[in-house]
Design a protein around this motif. Structure first.
Motif, PDB file in Angstrom:
ATOM      1  N   ARG A  16     -19.965   6.209  18.448  1.00 15.00           N
ATOM      2  CA  ARG A  16     -18.641   6.066  19.073  1.00 15.00           C
ATOM      3  C   ARG A  16     -17.908   4.897  18.444  1.00 15.00           C
ATOM      4  O   ARG A  16     -18.488   3.832  18.234  1.00 15.00           O
ATOM      5  CB  ARG A  16     -18.778   5.864  20.578  1.00 15.00           C
ATOM      6  N   THR A  17     -16.637   5.108  18.142  1.00 16.75           N
ATOM      7  CA  THR A  17     -15.850   4.096  17.446  1.00 16.75           C
ATOM      8  C   THR A  17     -14.549   3.896  18.194  1.00 16.75           C
ATOM      9  O   THR A  17     -13.895   4.866  18.559  1.00 16.75           O
ATOM     10  CB  THR A  17     -15.516   4.598  16.017  1.00 16.75           C
ATOM     11  N   ASP A  18     -14.179   2.657  18.408  1.00 19.10           N
ATOM     12  CA  ASP A  18     -12.900   2.373  19.050  1.00 19.10           C
ATOM     13  C   ASP A  18     -11.970   1.699  18.056  1.00 19.10           C
ATOM     14  O   ASP A  18     -12.404   0.963  17.184  1.00 19.10           O
ATOM     15  CB  ASP A  18     -13.116   1.451  20.259  1.00 19.10           C
ATOM     16  N   SER A  19     -10.675   1.930  18.217  1.00 19.91           N
ATOM     17  CA  SER A  19      -9.698   1.357  17.290  1.00 19.91           C
ATOM     18  C   SER A  19      -9.310  -0.052  17.716  1.00 19.91           C
ATOM     19  O   SER A  19      -8.160  -0.313  18.008  1.00 19.91           O
ATOM     20  CB  SER A  19      -8.448   2.233  17.248  1.00 19.91           C
ATOM     21  N   ALA A  20     -10.285  -0.948  17.768  1.00 22.83           N
ATOM     22  CA  ALA A  20      -9.961  -2.276  18.282  1.00 22.83           C
ATOM     23  C   ALA A  20      -9.796  -3.318  17.183  1.00 22.83           C
ATOM     24  O   ALA A  20      -9.106  -4.307  17.355  1.00 22.83           O
ATOM     25  CB  ALA A  20     -11.047  -2.730  19.243  1.00 22.83           C
ATOM     26  N   GLN A  21     -10.388  -3.069  16.045  1.00 20.55           N
ATOM     27  CA  GLN A  21     -10.394  -4.099  15.004  1.00 20.55           C
ATOM     28  C   GLN A  21      -9.096  -4.099  14.210  1.00 20.55           C
ATOM     29  O   GLN A  21      -8.291  -3.197  14.341  1.00 20.55           O
ATOM     30  CB  GLN A  21     -11.562  -3.824  14.059  1.00 20.55           C
ATOM     31  N   PRO A  22      -8.930  -5.099  13.319  1.00 23.63           N
ATOM     32  CA  PRO A  22      -7.772  -5.045  12.422  1.00 23.63           C
ATOM     33  C   PRO A  22      -7.882  -3.812  11.524  1.00 23.63           C
ATOM     34  O   PRO A  22      -8.977  -3.324  11.258  1.00 23.63           O
ATOM     35  CB  PRO A  22      -7.902  -6.325  11.586  1.00 23.63           C
ATOM     36  N   LEU A  23      -6.735  -3.361  11.051  1.00 20.11           N
ATOM     37  CA  LEU A  23      -6.679  -2.188  10.174  1.00 20.11           C
ATOM     38  C   LEU A  23      -7.413  -2.474   8.872  1.00 20.11           C
ATOM     39  O   LEU A  23      -7.207  -3.522   8.254  1.00 20.11           O
ATOM     40  CB  LEU A  23      -5.203  -1.879   9.896  1.00 20.11           C
ATOM     41  N   THR A  24      -8.273  -1.539   8.459  1.00 21.06           N
ATOM     42  CA  THR A  24      -8.981  -1.703   7.179  1.00 21.06           C
ATOM     43  C   THR A  24      -8.962  -0.398   6.407  1.00 21.06           C
ATOM     44  O   THR A  24      -8.655   0.669   6.949  1.00 21.06           O
ATOM     45  CB  THR A  24     -10.466  -2.084   7.396  1.00 21.06           C
ATOM     46  N   THR A  25      -9.379  -0.485   5.150  1.00 27.18           N
ATOM     47  CA  THR A  25      -9.632   0.737   4.374  1.00 27.18           C
ATOM     48  C   THR A  25     -10.990   1.289   4.792  1.00 27.18           C
ATOM     49  O   THR A  25     -11.709   0.674   5.585  1.00 27.18           O
ATOM     50  CB  THR A  25      -9.701   0.412   2.870  1.00 27.18           C
ATOM     51  N   GLU A  26     -11.382   2.405   4.234  1.00 31.18           N
ATOM     52  CA  GLU A  26     -12.700   2.986   4.540  1.00 31.18           C
ATOM     53  C   GLU A  26     -13.815   2.080   4.041  1.00 31.18           C
ATOM     54  O   GLU A  26     -14.974   2.231   4.424  1.00 31.18           O
ATOM     55  CB  GLU A  26     -12.830   4.373   3.903  1.00 31.18           C
ATOM     56  N   THR A  27     -13.491   1.173   3.133  1.00 31.87           N
ATOM     57  CA  THR A  27     -14.527   0.261   2.632  1.00 31.87           C
ATOM     58  C   THR A  27     -14.513  -1.053   3.394  1.00 31.87           C
ATOM     59  O   THR A  27     -15.189  -2.011   3.020  1.00 31.87           O
ATOM     60  CB  THR A  27     -14.335   0.002   1.132  1.00 31.87           C
ATOM     61  N   GLY A  28     -13.685  -1.119   4.431  1.00 31.30           N
ATOM     62  CA  GLY A  28     -13.706  -2.294   5.300  1.00 31.30           C
ATOM     63  C   GLY A  28     -12.819  -3.434   4.838  1.00 31.30           C
ATOM     64  O   GLY A  28     -12.877  -4.540   5.386  1.00 31.30           O
ATOM     65  N   VAL A  29     -11.974  -3.182   3.864  1.00 34.11           N
ATOM     66  CA  VAL A  29     -11.060  -4.226   3.387  1.00 34.11           C
ATOM     67  C   VAL A  29      -9.833  -4.250   4.294  1.00 34.11           C
ATOM     68  O   VAL A  29      -9.238  -3.196   4.558  1.00 34.11           O
ATOM     69  CB  VAL A  29     -10.650  -3.946   1.929  1.00 34.11           C
ATOM     70  N   ARG A  30      -9.472  -5.420   4.784  1.00 39.09           N
ATOM     71  CA  ARG A  30      -8.336  -5.506   5.702  1.00 39.09           C
ATOM     72  C   ARG A  30      -7.020  -5.159   5.006  1.00 39.09           C
ATOM     73  O   ARG A  30      -6.792  -5.548   3.864  1.00 39.09           O
ATOM     74  CB  ARG A  30      -8.243  -6.907   6.299  1.00 39.09           C
ATOM     75  N   VAL A  31      -6.161  -4.483   5.741  1.00 40.61           N
ATOM     76  CA  VAL A  31      -4.887  -4.014   5.198  1.00 40.61           C
ATOM     77  C   VAL A  31      -3.767  -4.698   5.969  1.00 40.61           C
ATOM     78  O   VAL A  31      -3.758  -4.689   7.208  1.00 40.61           O
ATOM     79  CB  VAL A  31      -4.772  -2.480   5.352  1.00 40.61           C
ATOM     80  N   ASP A  33      -0.299  -4.130   5.287  1.00 41.84           N
ATOM     81  CA  ASP A  33       0.944  -3.343   5.337  1.00 41.84           C
ATOM     82  C   ASP A  33       0.576  -1.889   5.048  1.00 41.84           C
ATOM     83  O   ASP A  33       0.107  -1.566   3.953  1.00 41.84           O
ATOM     84  CB  ASP A  33       1.929  -3.882   4.293  1.00 41.84           C
ATOM     85  N   THR A  34       0.783  -1.044   6.009  1.00 43.99           N
ATOM     86  CA  THR A  34       0.451   0.375   5.810  1.00 43.99           C
ATOM     87  C   THR A  34       1.701   1.247   5.824  1.00 43.99           C
ATOM     88  O   THR A  34       1.627   2.467   5.908  1.00 43.99           O
ATOM     89  CB  THR A  34      -0.582   0.843   6.865  1.00 43.99           C
ATOM     90  N   ASP A  35       2.890   0.576   5.725  1.00 48.74           N
ATOM     91  CA  ASP A  35       4.154   1.318   5.764  1.00 48.74           C
ATOM     92  C   ASP A  35       4.847   1.396   4.407  1.00 48.74           C
ATOM     93  O   ASP A  35       5.693   2.263   4.194  1.00 48.74           O
ATOM     94  CB  ASP A  35       5.120   0.655   6.754  1.00 48.74           C
ATOM     95  N   ALA A  53      -2.858   3.290  -0.390  1.00 52.80           N
ATOM     96  CA  ALA A  53      -2.005   4.484  -0.232  1.00 52.80           C
ATOM     97  C   ALA A  53      -2.744   5.729  -0.688  1.00 52.80           C
ATOM     98  O   ALA A  53      -2.700   6.778  -0.030  1.00 52.80           O
ATOM     99  CB  ALA A  53      -0.718   4.311  -1.040  1.00 52.80           C
ATOM    100  N   ARG A  54      -3.462   5.606  -1.815  1.00 54.24           N
ATOM    101  CA  ARG A  54      -4.151   6.795  -2.329  1.00 54.24           C
ATOM    102  C   ARG A  54      -5.251   7.246  -1.368  1.00 54.24           C
ATOM    103  O   ARG A  54      -5.399   8.416  -1.080  1.00 54.24           O
ATOM    104  CB  ARG A  54      -4.718   6.523  -3.727  1.00 54.24           C
ATOM    105  N   GLU A  55      -6.005   6.293  -0.853  1.00 52.71           N
ATOM    106  CA  GLU A  55      -7.085   6.659   0.071  1.00 52.71           C
ATOM    107  C   GLU A  55      -6.524   7.302   1.339  1.00 52.71           C
ATOM    108  O   GLU A  55      -7.018   8.319   1.830  1.00 52.71           O
ATOM    109  CB  GLU A  55      -7.897   5.419   0.444  1.00 52.71           C
ATOM    110  N   LYS A  56      -5.444   6.688   1.845  1.00 50.76           N
ATOM    111  CA  LYS A  56      -4.857   7.191   3.100  1.00 50.76           C
ATOM    112  C   LYS A  56      -4.354   8.623   2.930  1.00 50.76           C
ATOM    113  O   LYS A  56      -4.619   9.504   3.761  1.00 50.76           O
ATOM    114  CB  LYS A  56      -3.720   6.246   3.504  1.00 50.76           C
ATOM    115  N   ILE A  57      -3.643   8.836   1.825  1.00 53.54           N
ATOM    116  CA  ILE A  57      -3.059  10.174   1.616  1.00 53.54           C
ATOM    117  C   ILE A  57      -4.147  11.185   1.268  1.00 53.54           C
ATOM    118  O   ILE A  57      -4.140  12.321   1.755  1.00 53.54           O
ATOM    119  CB  ILE A  57      -1.965  10.118   0.530  1.00 53.54           C
ATOM    120  N   THR A  58      -5.104  10.755   0.457  1.00 53.78           N
ATOM    121  CA  THR A  58      -6.172  11.691   0.079  1.00 53.78           C
ATOM    122  C   THR A  58      -6.963  12.126   1.310  1.00 53.78           C
ATOM    123  O   THR A  58      -7.263  13.309   1.487  1.00 53.78           O
ATOM    124  CB  THR A  58      -7.144  11.033  -0.934  1.00 53.78           C
TER     125      THR A  58
END
Ligand code: HDD
Length: 695
Positions: A16-31, A33-35, A53-58
């Motif tokens: 189970r995963t909750d969206s509580a942490q700061p935004l990251t990539t799938e590799t855990g790197v903090r992001v 600006d996602t806009d 952007a590439r990871e998000k869109i892919t």
């Protein structure tokens, strides 16, 4: 059953995963600006090095997986199953060994023909698939809400599904059986006849998943620890009774709330009104295999309950909604060959084909051989084998060996001695032949049995169902062929259907009606009386008789009903006396078809406002048309004025009385509320004539 969490529920905690942490990539790197994508200058081109952007869109591009080729539309829930008694004399299945064993389950209900986004209340079979996470491994009972099937041999399944799905040239119609190709197939394949009777009946438009029976359909086999076999058919009976919609209503719901059944299941569980089913079995001794006038291996036949009673063996409660639809309900993978010790197959050729098809389809749908590792599919029983690798392997197998026998890995995993799955040692022999057994040849007797067993109103609906569906077939020859088949079910039935669709009724009787019936298949003989989860609308406007509103609401809610106050607009209405009455919804956002019954309290100005509002008048008229209980108190009876009944029929005249399923009363006393509750518990007022109601 206690409230403790099931073992399956606990196991899911680790994923189970909750969206509580700061935004990251799938590799855990903090992001940060996602806009805005990374670009050369504020108005320049986007740079390929923008890995976020590439990871998000892919990932987005890959979000969809193939929907199920059938049963694409569905809803699921978790729960638990507990036997009433031990069945160890019949089966080695541990989950049936006694009331001290509670087994977690996941259940998915579905329609068959429509795609994933289709409406819930179409005329269709409903899937009723149960995954038992037993201590001996997962057991899947993949059934339907009808006890028989369209075809006898799985090799015909692709043909049947191609015929019922939208037609291939224009992909019309969506989630409907009312089109030429299905009926073309049906007319040419008489073994479909019995199932088509069920499909044209109200069984195909359940009021709720909570009020739906389930059937394992096939004859399976219990096998005791000593290896003794007993034929078994499985039945799920809803404790609320088996209830359906009206066809016209079902069609309207498709537009008003396409998620009607899904929402109902979700909300009932959220309210704590946990749906319950009793599991029952019909048992036939091995030596009685040939004691019937049909073949136990033929999935187009029932064993009439009057011949072999259904023995209740346990209860299933659904008490938890999934956390994530895709992760759980979409990715759950059922398979008829997921059996546990003590449950085995028979040679039913439909079941044998299913045992191939379900594994195959999951491999495609879920992207490879590791789909059993998806959290919802993981057993609670330990898994240990030499299967390795493959796409999305989630286990980190340790050690040097992945073969058997081995000495380097200490011989592990080694075949077990105890609790192993042992196939029933059935003796089989025969030449390799592509033939259907003669014992499968009778396609009509049980269709007739079904017809004979229906109540008058069920029969009317059945005829109307055939007329509607065949009326949508353009090809007259297709209609005619189906009518010719029905003439072997019942001559009068075929004549009545023919009259409604402009084809010649058969001149002479086909197969004479044998006159036998099985009352257990009629929904008139189901459980009635419960108000649990029934949706009741109360129409209100300024000046409403608040005492009446409260009397109905309190009385009905105390019996488990959901009562909603509807007015022309959201907010609150002024009461004739006392505090304003809070409105739950504007009735323009809903419809009478989403409710089981309607109440119109009094209050002169409230009644007058409602009477002048076409939406409110239509609401009552339509509820009446769909055979629903109506209560009108005092001036509220004005809203009944447009009903096609002699003037004065519903005039309040002291006390409480019921006319045609309408409770009229001058005041909302206890007797009035109780009488209304009785009608609502009766589900529908089928003997109310409604043909002249213009709704
Ligand atoms: Fe099937 C799905 C029920 C015959 C092949 N079937 C599916 C589901 C249910 C049933 C409830 C949805 C499971 C879920 O919620 O994921 N099917 C039945 C019943 C049958 C039957 C009661 C007859 C007694 N089915 C049947 C045959 C075949 C299949 C004869 C093929 C030879 N069924 C499938 C499938 C599906 C499926 C293609 C589609 C998605 C899936 O399996 O997981 O393999």
């Amino acid at each position: 059953m206690d409230d403790a969490r099931t073992e399956k529920d606990r196991r899911l905690d680790s994923v189970r995963t909750d969206s509580a942490q700061p935004l990251t990539t799938e590799t855990g790197v903090r992001v940060g600006d996602t806009d805005n994508s990374l670009r050369a200058g504020a108005r320049g081109p986007t740079l390929l090095e923008d890995f976020h952007a590439r990871e998000k869109i892919t990932h987005f591009d890959h979000e969809r997986i193939p929907e199920r080729v059938v049963h694409a539309r569905g809803a699921g829930a978790y729960g638990r199953f507990q036997p009433y008694e031990g069945l160890s004399d019949l089966t080695a299945a541990h989950f049936l060994s006694g009331p001290d064993v509670t087994t977690p389950v996941f259940v998915r209900f579905s329609t068959v023909a429509g795609s994933r986004g289709s409406a819930d209340t179409v005329r269709d079979v409903r899937g009723f698939a149960v995954k038992f996470y037993t201590e001996q491994g997962n057991y899947d009972l993949v059934g339907n809400n009808m006890p028989v099937f369209f075809i006898q041999d799985g090799i015909k399944f692709p043909d049947f599904v191609h015929a019922v799905k939208p037609e291939p040239h224009n992909e019309i119609p969506q989630a409907q059986s009312a089109h030429d190709t299905l009926w073309d197939f049906v007319g040419l394949q008489p073994e479909t006849t019995h199932m088509m009777m069920w499909l044209m009946s109200d069984r195909a438009i359940p009021r709720s998943y909570r009020t739906m029976q389930g059937f394992g359909v096939h004859t399976f086999r219990f096998v005791s620890a000593e290896g003794r076999g007993t034929f078994v058919k499985f039945h799920w009976k809803p404790l609320l009774g088996t209830h359906s919609l009206v066809w016209d209503e079902a069609q309207r719901i498709q537009g008003k709330d396409p998620d009607f059944n899904r929402r109902d299941l979700w909300e009932a569980i959220e309210r704590g009104q946990y749906p319950e089913w009793e599991l029952g079995v019909q048992l036939v001794a091995e030596e009685d295999e040939h004691a019937f006038d049909f073949d136990l291996l033929d999935a187009t036949k029932i064993i009439p309950e009057e011949e072999v009673p259904v023995r209740p063996i346990g209860k299933m409660v659904l008490d938890r909604n999934p956390d994530n639809f895709f992760a759980e309900t979409e990715q759950v993978a059922f398979h008829t060959a997921n059996v546990v010790p003590g449950i085995d197959f028979t040679n039913d050729p439909l079941l044998q084909a299913r045992n191939f098809s379900y594994l195959d389809t999951q491999l495609l749908r879920l992207g490879g051989s590791n789909f059993q590792q998806i959290p919802v599919n993981r057993p609670v029983a330990p898994v240990s084998n030499n299967q390795r690798d493959g796409f999305a392997q989630h286990r980190v197998h340790r050690g040097q060996t992945s073969y058997y026998p081995n000495s380097l890995g200490g011989g592990c995993p080694a075949p077990a001695d105890e609790g192993v799955y042992r196939h029933y040692a059935e003796k089989v022999e025969g030449g390799k032949i592509r033939v259907r057994s003669e014992s499968f040849a009778d396609h009509y007797s049980q269709a007739t049995l079904f017809y004979n067993s229906l109540a008058d109103w069920e029969r009317e609906h059945l005829v109307a169902g055939f007329r509607f569906e065949l009326g949508k077939c353009e090809e007259l020859a297709v209609r005619q062929r189906v009518v010719a088949n029905l003439n072997h079910v019942d001559h009068e039935l075929s004549a009545r259907v023919a009259e409604g669709i402009g084809v010649e009724p058969p001149e002479t009787e086909g197969t004479p009606n044998h006159g036998r019936s099985s009352p257990a298949v009629s929904m008139a003989n189901t459980a009635f009386g419960s108000l649990t989860g029934r949706q009741i609308a109360v129409l209100v406007a300024d000046g409403v008789d608040a005492a009446a509103v409260h009397a109905f609401r309190d009385g009905l809610v105390s019996e488990g009903a959901v009562v909603e106050l509807l007015a022309a607009t959201d907010g609150a209405v002024r009461a004739g006396a006392g505090d304003p009455v809070t409105v739950d919804r504007a009735y323009t956002t809903v419809s009478s078809v989403l409710y089981d019954a309607v109440v119109v309290p009094g209050g002169p100005s409230s009644a007058e406002s409602l009477e002048q509002d076409g939406v409110a008048v239509h609401f009552v008229l339509e509820a009446y048309k769909h055979h629903k209980a109506v209560a009108a108190v005092g001036e509220g009876t004005r809203l009944l004025a447009s009903l096609p009944v002699p003037e004065g029929t519903f005039a309040p005249a002291g006390g409480t009385r019921t006319e045609l399923g309408v409770v009229v009363s001058e005041t909302a006393g206890d007797d009035c509320v109780a009488e209304f509750a009785r009608l609502v518990g009766g589900h529908r007022i089928w003997d109310r004539p409604t043909a002249a109601v213009p709704a």
